[in-house]
Design a protein around this motif. Sequence first.
Motif, PDB file in Angstrom:
ATOM      1  N   UNK A  51      33.950  49.213   1.296  1.00 25.10           N
ATOM      2  CA  UNK A  51      32.939  48.176   1.544  1.00 25.10           C
ATOM      3  C   UNK A  51      33.611  46.854   1.882  1.00 25.10           C
ATOM      4  N   UNK A  52      34.596  46.474   1.083  1.00 27.00           N
ATOM      5  CA  UNK A  52      35.312  45.209   1.334  1.00 27.00           C
ATOM      6  C   UNK A  52      35.953  45.204   2.720  1.00 27.00           C
ATOM      7  N   UNK A  53      36.609  46.322   3.077  1.00 26.52           N
ATOM      8  CA  UNK A  53      37.300  46.401   4.364  1.00 26.52           C
ATOM      9  C   UNK A  53      36.321  46.326   5.532  1.00 26.52           C
ATOM     10  N   UNK A  54      35.139  46.940   5.367  1.00 28.77           N
ATOM     11  CA  UNK A  54      34.151  46.961   6.445  1.00 28.77           C
ATOM     12  C   UNK A  54      33.610  45.567   6.749  1.00 28.77           C
ATOM     13  N   UNK A  55      33.573  44.681   5.737  1.00 30.67           N
ATOM     14  CA  UNK A  55      32.948  43.361   5.913  1.00 30.67           C
ATOM     15  C   UNK A  55      33.927  42.192   5.829  1.00 30.67           C
ATOM     16  N   UNK A  56      35.220  42.471   5.759  1.00 31.44           N
ATOM     17  CA  UNK A  56      36.171  41.373   5.552  1.00 31.44           C
ATOM     18  C   UNK A  56      36.211  40.387   6.729  1.00 31.44           C
ATOM     19  N   UNK A  57      35.837  40.823   7.930  1.00 30.80           N
ATOM     20  CA  UNK A  57      35.840  39.934   9.094  1.00 30.80           C
ATOM     21  C   UNK A  57      34.422  39.507   9.502  1.00 30.80           C
ATOM     22  N   UNK A  58      33.444  39.802   8.653  1.00 26.25           N
ATOM     23  CA  UNK A  58      32.060  39.460   8.993  1.00 26.25           C
ATOM     24  C   UNK A  58      31.899  37.942   9.028  1.00 26.25           C
ATOM     25  N   UNK A  59      31.175  37.450  10.020  1.00 26.83           N
ATOM     26  CA  UNK A  59      31.057  36.003  10.233  1.00 26.83           C
ATOM     27  C   UNK A  59      30.127  35.326   9.235  1.00 26.83           C
ATOM     28  N   UNK A  60      29.186  36.058   8.634  1.00 28.36           N
ATOM     29  CA  UNK A  60      28.144  35.411   7.823  1.00 28.36           C
ATOM     30  C   UNK A  60      28.142  35.791   6.351  1.00 28.36           C
ATOM     31  N   UNK A  61      28.830  36.858   5.980  1.00 28.61           N
ATOM     32  CA  UNK A  61      28.793  37.275   4.573  1.00 28.61           C
ATOM     33  C   UNK A  61      30.207  37.442   4.024  1.00 28.61           C
ATOM     34  N   UNK A  62      30.283  37.450   2.693  1.00 29.44           N
ATOM     35  CA  UNK A  62      31.536  37.716   1.996  1.00 29.44           C
ATOM     36  C   UNK A  62      31.267  38.755   0.910  1.00 29.44           C
ATOM     37  N   UNK A  63      32.291  39.382   0.420  1.00 35.28           N
ATOM     38  CA  UNK A  63      32.139  40.394  -0.620  1.00 35.28           C
ATOM     39  C   UNK A  63      33.090  40.107  -1.776  1.00 35.28           C
TER      40      UNK A  63
END
Length: 249
Positions: free
Chosen positions: A221-233
């Motif tokens: 989950x962390x790896x999938x969203x680590x470059x997301x522009x609007x959210x953090x995990x």
Amino acid sequence: MTKVVATGKTIEDAVEQGLSQLGTSLERVNVTVLEQPSKGFLGFIGARKAKVELTLLPEPAVDETKAAESSHMQDAPAQSVKEEHPVEQPSAAAAAEPASTIDPYEEAVRFVRETAAGMGLEVEVELRHGKDESIMDISGSDLGMLIGRRGQTLDALQYLTNIVANRHADGYVKIVLDAENFRLRRQKTLENLAERLAAQVARTGKEVILEPMPPNERKTIHAALQRHAEVRTFSKGDEPNRRVVIAKK
């Protein structure tokens, strides 16, 4: 006592309880998972502990010839005359060589096959070695029982397999169990879930707390969203109830 049924919050806890009751180690038993743990409705109504059955393996057969020779030597009268014979000194190579070597991977494969057999499953195991870990691919029929709900049984078997392997290894070894390509399918499912929930958080601004996951799934989950522009995990809580939180940046 050669067989016990033990319970615990997790399968690992139940196995440890059973080993304590039998007074033995993991490589001396067959483990059969009878019930998966369940949190129940609202976390306590109908909650169920993990239940496992541990069956003690028979002791290795004693070499009857050696036993007879040993008995004969004990019963024979002491000799009054000593004969002097030169003692042959072992070579340096022979002295350095260990008396016996147990392959941790062979023991791991044997453990998986015997555990599957205890569940009524006949499986084939293929081992592939990588740089940081070894992959054990399990094939056969009715592997859903071996995988369990969201891979819980497979994860528990992987945990036990690594314990068995590392009991016989000189250094640390890591083995990942897979069946019917479950690991890749689960990874894709988690990545899709992460993207869908990230879009929800970005739209509503409200953070989402996922259900408890093992470390490898939280990492996905962390790896999938680590470059997301609007959210953090980030993760919060203690094992085995540690959860991933998806929040607005």
